[in-house]
Design an enzyme around this catalytic site. Structure first.
Site, PDB file in Angstrom:
ATOM      1  N   TYR A  95       0.724  -1.480   0.043  1.00 13.29           N
ATOM      2  CA  TYR A  95      -0.100  -0.176  -0.055  1.00 13.29           C
ATOM      3  C   TYR A  95       0.868   1.210  -0.054  1.00 13.29           C
ATOM      4  CZ  TYR A  95      -4.367  -2.331  -0.247  1.00 13.29           C
ATOM      5  OH  TYR A  95      -5.577  -3.213  -0.460  1.00 13.29           O
ATOM      6  N   GLU A 137      -8.809  -6.894   4.232  1.00 12.72           N
ATOM      7  CA  GLU A 137      -8.077  -7.833   3.703  1.00 12.72           C
ATOM      8  C   GLU A 137      -7.387  -8.748   4.659  1.00 12.72           C
ATOM      9  OE1 GLU A 137      -5.617  -5.818   0.704  1.00 12.72           O
ATOM     10  OE2 GLU A 137      -7.421  -5.322  -0.364  1.00 12.72           O
TER      11      GLU A 137
HETATM   12  C1  HEM Z   1      -6.297   1.972  -1.714  1.00 12.48           C
HETATM   13  C2  HEM Z   1      -5.525   1.559  -2.835  1.00 12.48           C
HETATM   14  C3  HEM Z   1      -6.002   0.678  -3.842  1.00 12.48           C
HETATM   15  C4  HEM Z   1      -7.300   0.604  -4.447  1.00 12.48           C
HETATM   16  C5  HEM Z   1      -8.548   1.614  -4.187  1.00 12.48           C
HETATM   17  C6  HEM Z   1      -7.302  -0.424  -5.438  1.00 12.48           C
HETATM   18  C7  HEM Z   1      -8.375  -0.734  -6.446  1.00 12.48           C
HETATM   19  C8  HEM Z   1      -8.420  -1.517  -7.195  1.00 12.48           C
HETATM   20  C9  HEM Z   1      -9.620  -1.804  -8.222  1.00 12.48           C
HETATM   21  C10 HEM Z   1     -11.036  -0.986  -8.185  1.00 12.48           C
HETATM   22  C11 HEM Z   1      -9.432  -2.943  -8.805  1.00 12.48           C
HETATM   23  C12 HEM Z   1     -10.283  -3.804  -9.830  1.00 12.48           C
HETATM   24  C13 HEM Z   1     -11.251  -4.633  -9.059  1.00 12.48           C
HETATM   25  C14 HEM Z   1     -11.931  -5.470 -10.092  1.00 12.48           C
HETATM   26  O1  HEM Z   1     -11.342  -6.498 -10.666  1.00 12.48           O
HETATM   27  O2  HEM Z   1     -13.197  -5.142 -10.217  1.00 12.48           O
HETATM   28  C15 HEM Z   1      -8.098  -3.550  -8.193  1.00 12.48           C
HETATM   29  C16 HEM Z   1      -7.581  -4.774  -8.821  1.00 12.48           C
HETATM   30  C17 HEM Z   1      -5.984  -4.664  -8.538  1.00 12.48           C
HETATM   31  N1  HEM Z   1      -5.460  -4.305  -7.801  1.00 12.48           N
HETATM   32 FE1  HEM Z   1      -5.831  -2.466  -6.761  1.00 12.48          FE
HETATM   33  N2  HEM Z   1      -6.300  -1.170  -5.476  1.00 12.48           N
HETATM   34  C18 HEM Z   1      -5.408  -0.529  -4.226  1.00 12.48           C
HETATM   35  C19 HEM Z   1      -4.427  -0.971  -4.028  1.00 12.48           C
HETATM   36  C20 HEM Z   1      -3.553  -1.817  -4.507  1.00 12.48           C
HETATM   37  C21 HEM Z   1      -2.209  -2.489  -4.069  1.00 12.48           C
HETATM   38  C22 HEM Z   1      -1.733  -1.858  -2.942  1.00 12.48           C
HETATM   39  C23 HEM Z   1      -1.797  -3.161  -5.009  1.00 12.48           C
HETATM   40  C24 HEM Z   1      -0.572  -4.071  -5.101  1.00 12.48           C
HETATM   41  C25 HEM Z   1       0.381  -3.578  -5.471  1.00 12.48           C
HETATM   42  C26 HEM Z   1      -2.993  -3.729  -5.915  1.00 12.48           C
HETATM   43  C27 HEM Z   1      -3.083  -4.500  -6.952  1.00 12.48           C
HETATM   44  C28 HEM Z   1      -4.062  -4.896  -7.791  1.00 12.48           C
HETATM   45  C29 HEM Z   1      -4.159  -5.805  -8.670  1.00 12.48           C
HETATM   46  C30 HEM Z   1      -2.738  -6.787  -9.142  1.00 12.48           C
HETATM   47  C31 HEM Z   1      -5.374  -5.834  -9.325  1.00 12.48           C
HETATM   48  C32 HEM Z   1      -5.825  -6.797 -10.429  1.00 12.48           C
HETATM   49  C33 HEM Z   1      -5.562  -5.986 -11.497  1.00 12.48           C
HETATM   50  C34 HEM Z   1      -5.477  -6.899 -13.127  1.00 12.48           C
HETATM   51  O3  HEM Z   1      -5.294  -7.907 -12.741  1.00 12.48           O
HETATM   52  O4  HEM Z   1      -5.863  -6.176 -13.843  1.00 12.48           O
HETATM   53  N3  HEM Z   1      -3.947  -2.917  -5.624  1.00 12.48           N
HETATM   54  N4  HEM Z   1      -7.670  -2.543  -7.332  1.00 12.48           N
END
Ligand code: HEM
Ligand SMILES: Cc1cc2nc3c(=O)[nH]c(=O)nc-3n(C[C@H](O)[C@H](O)[C@H](O)COP(=O)(O)OP(=O)(O)OC[C@H]3O[C@@H](n4cnc5c(N)ncnc54)[C@H](O)[C@@H]3O)c2cc1C
Length: 408
Positions: A95, A137
């Protein structure tokens, strides 16, 4: 708790960031992957190239920021994202890395307009949002590991059997290599598969819905081969079809997701799928028959034709034994040799009117390609189905079904 002044700054700058949303998130990912190339092992590269993930993350941050003084309002959305994060292995230590690069991207794009006061306010707000995600989480990681048959991170599963279900969809029956029990799941949930593919620098993680009912000694996933005609081939699905054989090992994280059949509800269930979107629906159908034999279920599946129609015999066999199950198959362009389908063309409101149990309050579940989902969502609204009875799953980052155009 954030100070009133910080909240005021955040709320007044959300619209500005939204306007520059795409530029900020593009810059953010550029910074993130340059400084932390190891994160390319968990992010989906195709989603990146198509801009889908950019839009999803940006929208979620702004939605959270706009609700910063009442974050509890967006807990359902946080939970849906947190399921995906837990399934992928996103950890608390990630994060600050994301936060730091997001702030840097805001500074880079807004230039002098991003005053010290604004940046500090966003740093504080991001901290609050990140803590909300980390907390949700943490509970999910504990539950996934501590449940009976549960585990931490990724666990090795052997491909016990590989079965061709249609010209484009193949099932993989997966048993744990350690021979131990496997966790129950809710019908409709998915697993993440982490793949090491020869010739690829990074590992690739993809989600696959569990297509069989829970309570078995195996998990089953059914995968569509995304052979790109104009665009590049789908990396993982093509490798699963062409490179993975019985006896090989796949690494899976424990089942996740908030899209599942509520087996506590006695209301009729309507399951509508297009193409490979049938996988969670088959799990729901089989579970309803096994656990709620009295429940009325309407199973509607749209395929291009009989050749691409997967799991047809399995669905028919399940439905045959119970009078309260109705199945309908809709073929967009049936072939001459096709039989046993109920409708030609697309599913539309007029046809749904004829087959749905509209005289009763039912739970509606649907999944399929984005344009299909938009059409079904629209039709259900026209049929005055209550929003709380409508549930759907995207086979990619979630987007807004009510918008005219979505990044498909
Ligand atoms: C407050 C911070 C964060 C927010 C608001 C956020 C938001 C989101 C959202 C909206 C999605 C798409 C969910 C879906 O599939 O419908 C997502 C997916 C994802 N997030 Fe986050 N995220 C945050 C932090 C993080 C962090 C810290 C990481 C790790 C480095 C991360 C890694 C990922 C990954 C790998 C995906 C799937 C993307 C893909 O495979 O295309 N996120 N996140
Ligand atoms: C909750 C959930 C459940 C899912 N369940 C299932 C399931 O049960 N069965 C199933 O088959 N799938 C399922 N999916 C989809 C699955 O996770 C993968 O997205 C799918 O298999 C494609 O992955 P891939 O690696 O083969 O393709 P990717 O390499 O990720 O590519 C995805 C698509 O983008 C195209 N593409 C790649 N690069 C570009 C580019 N540069 N420009 C334009 N287009 C490009 C490819 O041709 C392909 O069609 C699910 C997804 C989610 C989120």
């Amino acid at each position: 708790m954030l100070q009133a002044r910080t909240i005021e700054i955040i709320k007044s700058t959300v619209p500005v960031l939204e306007v520059h949303g795409e530029a900020i998130t593009s810059r953010f990912y550029q910074l993130l992957f340059t400084k932390h190339p190891e994160l390319l092992n968990i992010f989906n590269h195709a989603n990146q190239k198509k801009g889908r993930q950019q839009a999803a993350l940006a929208n979620a941050v702004y939605a959270a920021a706009a609700n910063i003084d009442k974050l509890e309002m967006i807990i359902p959305v946080v939970k849906q994202i947190a399921h995906k994060h837990r399934s992928l292995g996103v950890k608390p230590e990630h994060y600050p890395v994301v936060g730091e690069n997001l702030l840097q991207a805001i500074k880079d794009v807004l230039g002098d307009a991003a005053t010290g006061e604004i940046i500090n306010a966003w740093a504080e707000a991001y901290g609050v949002i990140a803590d909300a995600f980390i907390g949700v989480e943490r509970d999910m990681y504990e539950a996934a590991e501590q449940q009976k048959g549960g585990w931490e991170g990724f666990r090795a599963f052997v491909v016990a059997e590989k079965v061709e279900e249609s010209s484009v969809i193949t099932s993989f029956y997966l048993k744990p290599q350690d021979g131990g029990p496997i966790a129950e799941f809710n019908p409709g949930q998915y697993v993440s598969v982490k793949m090491e593919i020869p010739g690829e620098t990074n590992t690739h993680i993809r989600q696959y819905s569990l297509s069989d009912s829970p309570g078995k000694e195996h998990y089953r996933i059914s995968v569509k081969k995304e052979a790109g005609l104009i665009s590049p081939d789908g990396i993982v699905s093509v490798y699963l079809h062409e490179g993975v054989k019985a006896g090989d090992v796949l690494n899976l994280s424990a089942p996740a997701g908030d899209f599942y059949l509520d087996t506590e509800s006695a209301k009729p269930a309507v399951l509508i799928s297009g193409g490979v979107g049938l996988t969670p629906m088959v799990s729901m159908l089989k579970t309803a028959v096994e656990k709620q034999p009295e429940r009325e279920v309407t199973f509607i599946h749209a395929a291009i034709n009989g050749q691409t129609h997967a799991l047809k015999d399995e669905v028919k066999k399940v439905a045959e034994v119970a009078e309260n199950i109705s199945t309908y198959f809709v073929y967009e362009k049936p072939l001459e040799e096709d039989f046993g389908y109920d409708q030609t063309g697309y599913i539309d409101e007029a046809w749904l009117r004829k087959v749905l149990p509209l005289n009763k309050e039912a739970e509606y579940y649907f999944c399929g390609p984005v344009p299909f989902m938009q059409a079904i969502n629209h039709a259900l609204q026209e049929l005055n189905i209550k929003k709380e009875n409508i549930h759907f799953e995207f086979f990619g980052p979630a987007s807004d079904l009510e918008k005219e155009k979505v990044n498909a």
